[in-house]
Design a protein around this motif. Structure first.
Motif, PDB file in Angstrom:
ATOM      1  N   UNK A  33      21.998 -18.057  26.399  1.00 22.41           N
ATOM      2  CA  UNK A  33      22.570 -19.371  25.864  1.00 22.41           C
ATOM      3  C   UNK A  33      23.124 -20.339  26.963  1.00 22.41           C
ATOM      4  N   UNK A  35      26.245 -22.923  27.492  1.00 20.59           N
ATOM      5  CA  UNK A  35      27.531 -23.649  26.732  1.00 20.59           C
ATOM      6  C   UNK A  35      28.168 -24.532  27.641  1.00 20.59           C
ATOM      7  N   UNK A  45      27.894 -25.157  22.144  1.00 12.92           N
ATOM      8  CA  UNK A  45      26.666 -24.565  22.584  1.00 12.92           C
ATOM      9  C   UNK A  45      25.666 -25.798  22.563  1.00 12.92           C
ATOM     10  N   UNK A  48      19.769 -22.239  23.124  1.00 16.10           N
ATOM     11  CA  UNK A  48      19.654 -20.836  22.920  1.00 16.10           C
ATOM     12  C   UNK A  48      18.261 -20.449  23.044  1.00 16.10           C
ATOM     13  N   UNK A  56      17.629 -22.780  19.576  1.00 14.04           N
ATOM     14  CA  UNK A  56      18.649 -23.721  19.459  1.00 14.04           C
ATOM     15  C   UNK A  56      18.686 -24.858  20.448  1.00 14.04           C
ATOM     16  N   UNK A  58      20.997 -28.192  20.273  1.00 16.90           N
ATOM     17  CA  UNK A  58      22.027 -28.886  19.768  1.00 16.90           C
ATOM     18  C   UNK A  58      21.658 -30.415  20.178  1.00 16.90           C
ATOM     19  N   UNK A  97      19.395 -12.572  17.979  1.00 13.02           N
ATOM     20  CA  UNK A  97      19.972 -14.256  17.688  1.00 13.02           C
ATOM     21  C   UNK A  97      20.342 -14.222  16.360  1.00 13.02           C
ATOM     22  N   UNK A  98      20.425 -13.435  15.478  1.00 12.79           N
ATOM     23  CA  UNK A  98      20.993 -13.831  14.250  1.00 12.79           C
ATOM     24  C   UNK A  98      22.315 -12.859  13.864  1.00 12.79           C
TER      25      UNK A  98
END
Lengths: 114, 112
Positions: A33, A35, A45, A48, A56, A58, A97-98
């Motif tokens: 990741x 951040x 975040x 990812x 991911x 964002x 990741x989950x």
């Protein structure tokens, strides 16, 4: 034997320049990741990656482009730097990741755009 | 929409006192609630974490209390020490969220 290492530690640059931050993890994790921590210490975040695949993204300006050459590395390239990009950028990793996520963070890259 | 709300923003405690930081979450799919500790110039580091099947977890001077029905959890630092002075973040993850959601952080200062 740092688990998550990122370079450089400090980055001072002029507006409009392009810069990169590198991150490597030796934990065998498959998810990494980026951040961003602003001056108020809020952690947000940005991206990812799981096994080199972006999972991911964002709402980050497309001047920011992550690249994962393999699952142990995740780099962040920033084009046309702006004053508002000044922040501390943290790389992190986790196994999976989950679900439950135990994050391991690097020590951060403090970016100052002048 | 902020899914994890943390309070207070800052906290000053005398050495030997109890520090309490609170967090509330909204997403009932969350099933992992860690607390991270961050010292100046360092990255956040996992301090202690809890899952919703227990109401309390203790590790040394650090305790998490968890209230599933209220969707709240808190960090208690017993016998606070000046070395505990840091920023503390609560977080939550789980389900198919695919990411951890962080609170806004609490800056703790323990006065000698």
């Amino acid at each position: 034997d740092t688990a998550v290492s990122q370079t450089p530690k400090y980055l001072v640059t002029q507006m409009g320049n392009d810069k990169s931050i590198k991150c490597e993890q030796n934990l065998g994790h498959d998810t990494m990741y980026w951040y961003k921590q602003d001056s108020k210490k809020f952690l947000k975040i940005m991206f990812s990656y799981n096994n080199k695949e972006l999972i991911i993204n964002e709402t980050v300006p497309n001047r920011f482009s992550p690249k994962s050459p393999d699952k142990a590395h995740l780099n962040l390239h920033i084009n046309s730097l702006e004053l508002g990009d000044s922040a501390v950028y943290f790389c992190a990793s986790s196994q999976g990741s989950q679900g439950s996520q135990k994050l391991f963070f690097g020590s951060g890259t403090q970016l100052s755009v002048l | 929409q902020q899914q994890v709300k943390q309070s207070p923003q800052s906290l000053i405690v005398q050495k030997g006192g109890i520090s309490i930081i609170n967090c509330a979450y909204e997403n009932t799919a969350f099933d992992y609630f860690p607390w991270y500790q961050q010292f100046p110039g360092k990255g956040p580091a996992l301090l202690i974490a809890i899952r919703p099947d227990v109401s309390e977890k203790k590790e040394g001077r650090f305790t998490i209390s968890f209230n599933k029905s209220a969707k709240q959890f808190s960090l208690h630092i017993m016998d606070s020490q000046p070395g505990d002075s840091a920023t503390y973040f609560c977080a939550a993850s789980g389900g198919n969220a695919g990411k951890s959601t962080f609170g806004d952080g609490t800056t703790l200062t323990v006065k000698p």
